[in-house]
Design an enzyme around this catalytic site. Structure first.
Site: not given
Ligand code: NOJ
Length: 738
Positions: A284
């Protein structure tokens, strides 16, 4: 001159290599690219950056174009549209040494431009065809806009509505959520061989157990038993992987002491060795860097080492692989074989997407124009939206007559468009959304006088607009009031400690009820809210979540009876925040709940029961569901139990019912939940019509994890219950014999 000549020859060599290899198996083609790569270029493939078009996290990295050119970045997110992705792809395939195409990812969570209901809302449809269709449209639009990869489905079970990201999942139950996870993966990717240009790669997230942070606070610690993890939280990831998901995203949280992004047990032992996942793992957003504040890494270099060795193949936005991985390999801390393994997985995806054959395969302006926001897509969005609405109360108010002459449509969300597309609405724009007022106008035309007033804002305590709203209501034949949350109140980094209706909205409803006019409360929100007063007093109450682009039309379909509501809650609605977690599949305890007995597991000041239970939702017609009729009362190892159920539409409107089957293992060596959903079917019935449903229960449906965490089925009695919500069931007992 000599340099130019050498580069030209190298180019020719690469082109002919590509042409020759087109016929070869993907693994060989991957190897042939790998053979040309430097270590830095390999690490570049393991690096994903956001563009500066938009940010979905706390950092932005300027200079990503330079990174592409230098082979330091192999994938981008937050870039979309044919023109923009083509421009960036051109840098990769014309200006970088190896010309390896980029993958473009994006959070296409519930639609790309045509926005569908938020995933929690869509889960309320319990309609697997609708769920798949929604993901299919999202994939068609996203791929037409140059995208290859969505960071979805989010399959995190959540039993805590304080957590803002509950909106992004399928609710509290592993069986419902697993079915939905599989549909979403297949909707995005297609079934079987991947690579049709109207599909995109799915990414199952967030691995794992991100939906159970202490206190419902986003990013917070998760600590749970392995039994709970395996029985409740893991199944949807498993289902998504079994459905073919090509990528998995790590979670921000720690699980039992080890942050997911550095968790070798999760990312390798479980994901690879046990679940047999063959695709690619992306972290993430800066979650490798966050291993430092988590306190398991001394610095970002150490964090990179932990993450890559745990099994994280691609670094999202952290730039730590880019900065430290080379050194770590040279120092012998990370085997080059581990880097090669990650790069192979990434290149394989690029081959499967057809990008080595045509890097602009997803760049077709004509298609982009014709597919995105088409009437066809909007029609599907409307259908999915109306199927996601849950009728919570109806004191003979709904459906409203289309003959109504004066209708008051009031409340802070009555004319709103921006909020209705919800959080994580990708490229969606409020301007394309049909508001509730517009939806009603579309339905009733000019024959009706619509009296509108805001009454109040979503938040704050300004009551100065009440008088106007009440005045409008008192002149009308009926009143529709739209209230709820704003879209920023749920989603990532949007936990709330108090999940009641914000501001003075409830007071507005009370003031409107004072007019004595027939009144419908339309809720628009991203999570279960604690609304005991409304739940017990609103003459009619519709849960409409955030329904997306076609919200107003879909709600109007339900308000005026063109669609008979069929949604069922995928998550319990607590009465009070202090009850959380409140979920139906709890254990009995040694002192099961009895309201009038002090010495029981209970609160002094409130019941244990939720305001609205899991699986609950009303219809404009009524249904009679028979007791379950199993084909045998005793069953042995290897035998299935076939359960027959009759469902009859006893009212006078056509409608759909979700027949739910629960089991309860009455005595076992490990305590079992009081009820566990095992199967469900959504059926449509004409007035007076009866259908016979067959549910087949397999061994796995009676199994649980024993004290050694081995799956087992123990002899003894099982209750089988069927009904149209978890608290409205009929039961029989079957016996498992040795
Ligand atoms: C953080 C989020 O937790 C995740 O779900 C997302 O895909 C990413 N950012 C990218 O935007």
């Amino acid at each position: 001159m000599k340099n130019i000549l050498t580069s030209l020859l190298f180019l020719l060599f690469l082109n002919s290599l590509a042409a020759q290899s087109r016929q070869k198996p993907v693994s060989e083609r991957v190897d042939s690219v790998m053979a040309l790569m430097t270590l830095e270029e390999k690490i570049g493939q393991m690096t994903l950056f956001t563009t500066d078009w938009g940010s979905t996290g706390p950092t932005i990295r300027p200079g990503y174009r330079e990174d592409i050119k230098e082979g330091r970045c192999g994938a981008l997110f937050n870039a979309h549209g044919v023109a923009f992705t083509r421009e960036l792809q051109r840098i990769a395939v014309e200006e970088s040494r190896l010309k390896i195409p980029l993958i473009f990812g994006y959070d296409v969570i519930h639609g790309f431009k045509t926005i569908f209901p938020i995933p929690l809302g869509e889960a309320a449809s319990w309609d697997m065809k609708a769920v798949k269709a929604s993901a299919g449209v999202a994939a068609a639009e996203a791929s037409a806009a140059g995208l290859h990869w969505t960071f979805a489905p989010m399959v995190d079970i959540s039993r805590d509505p304080r957590w803002g990201r509950i909106m992004e999942g399928a609710g509290e139950d592993p069986v419902l959520a697993s079915a939905i996870a599989a549909q979403r993966v297949q909707g995005f990717q297609g079934i079987g061989t991947f690579g049709e240009p109207n599909r995109i790669l799915a990414c199952v997230k967030h691995f794992a157990a991100y939906g159970a942070p202490f206190g419902g606070r986003d990013y917070n610690t998760v600590d749970m038993s392995e039994r709970m993890f395996r029985e409740v939280y893991l199944p949807p990831y498993q289902a998504a992987i079994a459905a073919g998901a090509r990528t998995v995203m790590t979670a921000f949280n720690e699980l039992n002491g080890v942050p997911a992004t550095a968790n070798k047990w999760l990312l390798t032992d479980l994901l690879r060795n046990e679940l047999r996942f063959k695709g690619m793992v992306v972290t993430d957003y800066t979650s490798i860097n966050e291993l430092v504040p988590h306190g398991v890494a001394a610095n970002e270099k150490h964090a990179s080492e932990l993450a890559v060795l745990a099994g994280a193949d691609m670094d999202m936005q952290g730039a730590v692989y880019q900065r430290f991985l080379k050194e770590l390999v040279e120092e012998g801390k990370v085997p080059i074989a581990r880097v090669d393994e990650a790069v192979r997985r990434i290149l394989r995806l690029k081959f499967e997407l057809g990008l080595f054959d045509d890097p602009y395969r997803y760049c077709d302006e004509k298609k982009e124009k014709s597919v995105i926001l088409s009437d066809h897509n909007r029609a599907i969005a409307r259908d999915v939206a109306r199927k996601s609405i849950v009728l919570l109360r109806n004191e003979n108010i709904l459906p409203l007559s289309k003959e109504v002459k004066k209708l008051a449509v009031v409340g802070p969300l009555a004319a709103d468009k921006d909020n209705l597309i919800g959080f994580w609405s990708a490229a969606g724009e409020g301007q394309h959304c049909v508001s509730l007022v517009d939806g009603i106008r579309n339905k009733l035309g000019t024959g009706v006088e619509l009296l509108t007033a805001k009454g109040c804002e979503i938040t704050g305590n300004d009551r100065s607009g009440f008088a106007e709203a009440v005045e409008q209501a008192s002149q009308a034949d009926a009143v529709v009031v739209a209230i709820g949350e704003s879209r920023e109140m749920s989603g990532e980094a949007a936990s709330r400690a108090d999940i009641s209706l914000p501001g003075v909205q409830e007071e507005l409803v009370k003031a409107l009820m004072g007019t004595g006019k027939p009144l419908v409360v339309v809720l628009m929100n991203g999570r279960p809210l604690t609304i005991p007063w409304l739940g017990e007093n609103a003459p009619a109450l519709l849960e409409t979540w955030w329904l997306g682009t076609e919200a107003g039309n879909a709600i109007a379909d339900v308000l005026f009876g063109d669609y008979n509501p069929s949604g069922k809650l995928p998550v319990s609605f607590p009465r009070h925040v202090g009850q959380i977690p409140v979920f139906y599949s709890h254990k009995a305890t040694g002192r099961p709940y009895q309201p009038n007995n002090k010495w029981r597991s209970k609160y002094l000041d409130i019941t244990n029961e939720p305001l609205f239970p899991f699986g609950y939702g009303l219809s404009y017609t009524t249904f009679e569901i028979s007791a379950p009729a199993p084909d045998k009362t005793k069953f042995r190892s290897g035998e299935v139990v076939k359960v027959h159920v009759k469902v009859t539409n006893t009212g006078n409107r056509e409608g759909e019912e979700v027949v739910q089957l629960y089991i309860h293992d009455k005595v076992a060596s490990v305590t079992r939940p009081v009820k566990e959903l095992r199967a469900f079917q959504k059926v449509s019935l004409k007035p007076g019509e009866t259908k016979d449903l067959l549910f087949v229960l397999f061994e796995k449906d009676f199994a649980f994890l024993d004290q050694n965490l081995e799956w087992t089925i123990e002899p003894g009695e099982f209750e089988i219950m069927v009904g149209n919500s978890v608290d409205n069931v009929k039961a029989v007992v079957v016996v498992r014999v040795e």
